[in-house]
Design a protein around this motif. Sequence first.
Motif, PDB file in Angstrom:
ATOM      1  N   LEU A  82      -9.653  61.762 -18.130  1.00  0.00           N
ATOM      2  CA  LEU A  82     -10.306  61.403 -19.386  1.00  0.00           C
ATOM      3  C   LEU A  82     -11.164  60.150 -19.236  1.00  0.00           C
ATOM      4  CD1 LEU A  82      -7.392  62.071 -21.902  1.00  0.00           C
ATOM      5  CD2 LEU A  82      -9.554  63.323 -21.763  1.00  0.00           C
ATOM      6  N   ALA A  83     -10.666  59.165 -18.477  1.00  0.00           N
ATOM      7  CA  ALA A  83     -11.449  57.950 -18.266  1.00  0.00           C
ATOM      8  C   ALA A  83     -12.722  58.251 -17.494  1.00  0.00           C
ATOM      9  CB  ALA A  83     -10.601  56.913 -17.520  1.00  0.00           C
ATOM     10  N   LEU A  84     -12.618  59.102 -16.461  1.00  0.00           N
ATOM     11  CA  LEU A  84     -13.809  59.470 -15.701  1.00  0.00           C
ATOM     12  C   LEU A  84     -14.792  60.254 -16.569  1.00  0.00           C
ATOM     13  CD1 LEU A  84     -12.143  60.515 -12.324  1.00  0.00           C
ATOM     14  CD2 LEU A  84     -13.452  58.439 -12.772  1.00  0.00           C
ATOM     15  N   ALA A  85     -14.255  61.138 -17.421  1.00  0.00           N
ATOM     16  CA  ALA A  85     -15.129  61.917 -18.292  1.00  0.00           C
ATOM     17  C   ALA A  85     -15.828  61.022 -19.307  1.00  0.00           C
ATOM     18  CB  ALA A  85     -14.323  62.996 -19.002  1.00  0.00           C
ATOM     19  N   ARG A  86     -15.113  60.015 -19.824  1.00  0.00           N
ATOM     20  CA  ARG A  86     -15.728  59.148 -20.830  1.00  0.00           C
ATOM     21  C   ARG A  86     -16.809  58.261 -20.233  1.00  0.00           C
ATOM     22  NH1 ARG A  86     -12.671  55.883 -25.742  1.00  0.00           N
ATOM     23  NH2 ARG A  86     -14.610  55.405 -26.855  1.00  0.00           N
ATOM     24  N   THR A  87     -16.700  57.953 -18.943  1.00  0.00           N
ATOM     25  CA  THR A  87     -17.728  57.139 -18.286  1.00  0.00           C
ATOM     26  C   THR A  87     -18.745  57.993 -17.553  1.00  0.00           C
ATOM     27  OG1 THR A  87     -16.288  56.922 -16.341  1.00  0.00           O
ATOM     28  CG2 THR A  87     -16.164  55.188 -18.001  1.00  0.00           C
ATOM     29  N   SER A  88     -18.650  59.325 -17.710  1.00  0.00           N
ATOM     30  CA  SER A  88     -19.563  60.223 -17.014  1.00  0.00           C
ATOM     31  C   SER A  88     -20.963  60.152 -17.625  1.00  0.00           C
ATOM     32  CB  SER A  88     -19.033  61.657 -17.091  1.00  0.00           C
ATOM     33  OG  SER A  88     -19.981  62.572 -16.562  1.00  0.00           O
ATOM     34  N   SER A  89     -21.946  60.508 -16.811  1.00  0.00           N
ATOM     35  CA  SER A  89     -23.332  60.574 -17.293  1.00  0.00           C
ATOM     36  C   SER A  89     -23.641  61.903 -17.965  1.00  0.00           C
ATOM     37  CB  SER A  89     -24.297  60.358 -16.122  1.00  0.00           C
ATOM     38  OG  SER A  89     -24.080  61.340 -15.109  1.00  0.00           O
ATOM     39  N   MET A  90     -22.687  62.853 -17.898  1.00  0.00           N
ATOM     40  CA  MET A  90     -22.896  64.150 -18.545  1.00  0.00           C
ATOM     41  C   MET A  90     -22.462  64.065 -20.003  1.00  0.00           C
ATOM     42  SD  MET A  90     -21.512  66.715 -15.568  1.00  0.00           S
ATOM     43  CE  MET A  90     -22.169  66.627 -13.902  1.00  0.00           C
ATOM     44  N   PRO A  91     -23.364  64.279 -20.948  1.00  0.00           N
ATOM     45  CA  PRO A  91     -23.029  64.081 -22.375  1.00  0.00           C
ATOM     46  C   PRO A  91     -21.880  64.948 -22.865  1.00  0.00           C
ATOM     47  CG  PRO A  91     -25.404  64.268 -22.059  1.00  0.00           C
ATOM     48  CD  PRO A  91     -24.777  64.634 -20.750  1.00  0.00           C
ATOM     49  N   ILE A  92     -21.790  66.209 -22.411  1.00  0.00           N
ATOM     50  CA  ILE A  92     -20.744  67.081 -22.936  1.00  0.00           C
ATOM     51  C   ILE A  92     -19.358  66.565 -22.580  1.00  0.00           C
ATOM     52  CG2 ILE A  92     -20.940  68.600 -20.903  1.00  0.00           C
ATOM     53  CD1 ILE A  92     -20.129  70.912 -22.770  1.00  0.00           C
ATOM     54  N   PHE A  93     -19.171  66.144 -21.315  1.00  0.00           N
ATOM     55  CA  PHE A  93     -17.874  65.607 -20.921  1.00  0.00           C
ATOM     56  C   PHE A  93     -17.590  64.280 -21.613  1.00  0.00           C
ATOM     57  CE2 PHE A  93     -18.844  68.272 -17.114  1.00  0.00           C
ATOM     58  CZ  PHE A  93     -17.786  69.145 -17.249  1.00  0.00           C
ATOM     59  N   ARG A  94     -18.605  63.436 -21.720  1.00  0.00           N
ATOM     60  CA  ARG A  94     -18.420  62.133 -22.356  1.00  0.00           C
ATOM     61  C   ARG A  94     -18.049  62.284 -23.832  1.00  0.00           C
ATOM     62  NH1 ARG A  94     -22.899  60.271 -21.120  1.00  0.00           N
ATOM     63  NH2 ARG A  94     -24.022  60.495 -23.092  1.00  0.00           N
ATOM     64  N   GLN A  95     -18.720  63.192 -24.540  1.00  0.00           N
ATOM     65  CA  GLN A  95     -18.439  63.363 -25.967  1.00  0.00           C
ATOM     66  C   GLN A  95     -17.058  63.996 -26.191  1.00  0.00           C
ATOM     67  OE1 GLN A  95     -20.206  62.104 -28.357  1.00  0.00           O
ATOM     68  NE2 GLN A  95     -21.807  61.364 -26.966  1.00  0.00           N
TER      69      GLN A  95
END
Length: 605
Positions: free
Chosen positions: A419-432
């Motif tokens: 979840l932390a990696l997804a929230r800091t990801s540059s991909m909007p779908i994973f981040r959102q």
Amino acid sequence: MSEFSSATVGDAVLYAPPPETPKLHPREWVKENLFSSPFNSVLTFVTTIILLAVFRGFLSFIFNPVRQWDSTATNMQLFMTRAYPDEQYIRVWFCVAVILILTGVSMAVWRAGSAMPVAGVGHRLLATGALLALLALLAPFSASATVQWLVAALAVAAIGEALRRSAGKGEDERTVSTLTVSVVALAGLVASLWVVPYGHHTYIGKRVPRVLAEPGTVALTTKLPWTIMLLILVAAYFAGRLMRDRLPTNPIRATLLVLWLLAPPVLVYLVLRDPDFDMGHVVGTDLPIFLAYAIGGAALLSWLTRPSTGETGRIVAVLILVVGFCTFLTPMRQVVRLDMLMLATFALAAPTFAGGPRARKRYIFGWLGVLGVTSWLITSINTPSTVKVPGGFFIGGFTITLMVAIFTIVFSFPLGIALALARTSSMPIFRQLATGFIEIVRGIPLITILIFFSIMVPLFLPRGMHLDEVAAVVIGYVLFSSAYLAENVRGGLQSVTRGQHEAAEAVGMTTAQKTIFIVLPQALRVSIPPLVGHCIGVFKETSLLAIIGVFDVLYIGRIVIPGQTEFMGSTRENVLFVSVIYWIFAYQMSKASQRLERRTGLGER
């Protein structure tokens, strides 16, 4: 002028550390810190009176003759394992022995412990003797009991003074390992079971009287197993030292980490639960499913780990993940669903571990090992147990408290990192998606999530799928814990400088390789203090299980034991005992965190 002396060597400037502050004599320290001025002297005097009054009141509560401490002593087995059958209690001791073996070997392989001055041991014994003397003078003891406590305090203080005087000074100062001190202390506690007349307390429902308190030492069924456990711990430590000196260290450490991860589910669901396997069903159904996933998964992963597979492999891995989620929409065996999700996870991670034939074989063997252990555990959980215990779950008390805490920490850790990696990801779908999940879960109280998963979630499961209450609670707790853990890890991820990312990219690392081998190790090191604080919180918040009716240690101390006819009104004594258990484990986790921080140099470099 700077307080640091510096010297220039080439283009580098070397700084010498500041001089150490000299240690003051105890008398000088007291004068400087407590009685340095008239105001400080009055403040020290008033505070001492208040603390002594509070301490005396606390001791008066504990040692008051009307306190029902027999309720705690008699129901100690109930506190630990609830109503686990006596005829199968050897399984509990076997689990304790396995944990102690892993602990002893791990301490030896990781070189746990440090050198401690003998004078320091003496000072601590002197302080312990002073505390015992204070207890004897303030507690409401009889005259003979007060004399006995004072004699014990004097003996402890005398040993401490003898150690202090024989410790030496300067280069001749003697030291002792902290492990040696710990083993000696544990040996003293175990020896006291054979010598000190704690009393022999038993509770048997079919006997008249049901409660029987006999004078003398504790029962042989208690002191003998603990003596054996101590010997096992010491033997495991020396065996670990032997392995450390004769075998490569890294493979031993990797093996121990795997064994620590496997120990909780194997001990709980295979040893304590003792499933009654139907071999016809295992051979006719479970084994074919395992072989199908083993052979098909190995072939698939062999293709996905080829460097030439490219983006096609990632698309296939995503399709497998979608199929895995779709299996929950149709009736089928639970093991098929879980194996499909596990195969999707390995397929998604395959490009990160792509390489030559040797690396691909290691990855495939890892898949086969994880699949075998998981399939065995799923089969064991779905098999009826031979342990007959009243109630829903086969074990309770402190064991289920510890089980829920360990499972929550182990499963929420990788989920929180993802979840932390997804929230800091540059991909909007994973981040959102990650941000929405974290913010929603953090906005809901834990007790609400536990109630929802224990009562509401089973109503929405597909037909034929059953979810045990404890499993449902663990799933809800894992989701709640992962949201908070993700924010702790995110703080560590943001502390990694941009230069580290650029250096990893400069040597040709992919994004996944850069994250796993460069970014995460540094981020997790920085996150040690908040992560340990989170683990302590997870352990303490297991007390909420009592609210939803799970027979954890708090529920037994607050509801079950005070409900016994012989011990009605003993709630305060039992809750105080439970509080001490929580404090001991939380304090030890905190000290372990401090040792880990010193070992990794956190805050020093």
